[in-house]
Design a protein around this motif. Sequence first.
Motif, PDB file in Angstrom:
ATOM      1  N   LEU A 276      24.301  74.341  40.803  1.00 13.54           N
ATOM      2  CA  LEU A 276      24.378  72.770  40.234  1.00 13.54           C
ATOM      3  C   LEU A 276      25.292  71.955  41.352  1.00 13.54           C
ATOM      4  O   LEU A 276      26.186  72.276  41.794  1.00 13.54           O
TER       5      LEU A 276
ATOM      6  N   TYR B  33      28.670  66.219  34.113  1.00 17.10           N
ATOM      7  CA  TYR B  33      27.628  66.603  33.391  1.00 17.10           C
ATOM      8  C   TYR B  33      28.048  66.895  31.771  1.00 17.10           C
ATOM      9  O   TYR B  33      29.423  66.613  31.481  1.00 17.10           O
TER      10      TYR B  33
ATOM     11  N   ASP C  91      22.599  66.500  33.006  1.00 15.68           N
ATOM     12  CA  ASP C  91      23.254  65.491  34.195  1.00 15.68           C
ATOM     13  C   ASP C  91      23.304  64.197  33.462  1.00 15.68           C
ATOM     14  O   ASP C  91      22.835  63.892  32.587  1.00 15.68           O
TER      15      ASP C  91
END
Length: 130
Positions: free
Chosen positions: A111, A116, A90
């Motif tokens: 997620l 990302y 991240d």
Amino acid sequence: MPQLVAAGQVWATIASGWATVLAVRQDGTLWGWGENATGALGTPSYALEPLLIQAGSGLQLDRFRVYPNPTHGPVTIVSPGCSAPLVLFDLTGRQVRSLPPCTTTLEVQGLASGIYLLRQGTAVTRLAIE
């Protein structure tokens, strides 16, 4: 308030979160600045100017890719080699997934929406989850 950072630098790609920015210059070096609460920048304090995170031979931005991008669901990973595991980070620099070499699909369920970075060895690509 927006402000100029590293005037005169040419960035190949930039990904930002709430208070952290990671960017790759055209020479392949990875830089970061902003909030550093998790230590992702490798320094114990806030970074107002870009800090070099990875140097050497540089990151290779075009070695592999993912699609669809941006995505709401699974993505296909296109990679010319299977030499290294795939690692998803991240924007705080925290590793959120690790996949074995030669993986061709990444499930994004669980997620949070955001940007990302997916890395395989020195190759890096950006993934946007909506």
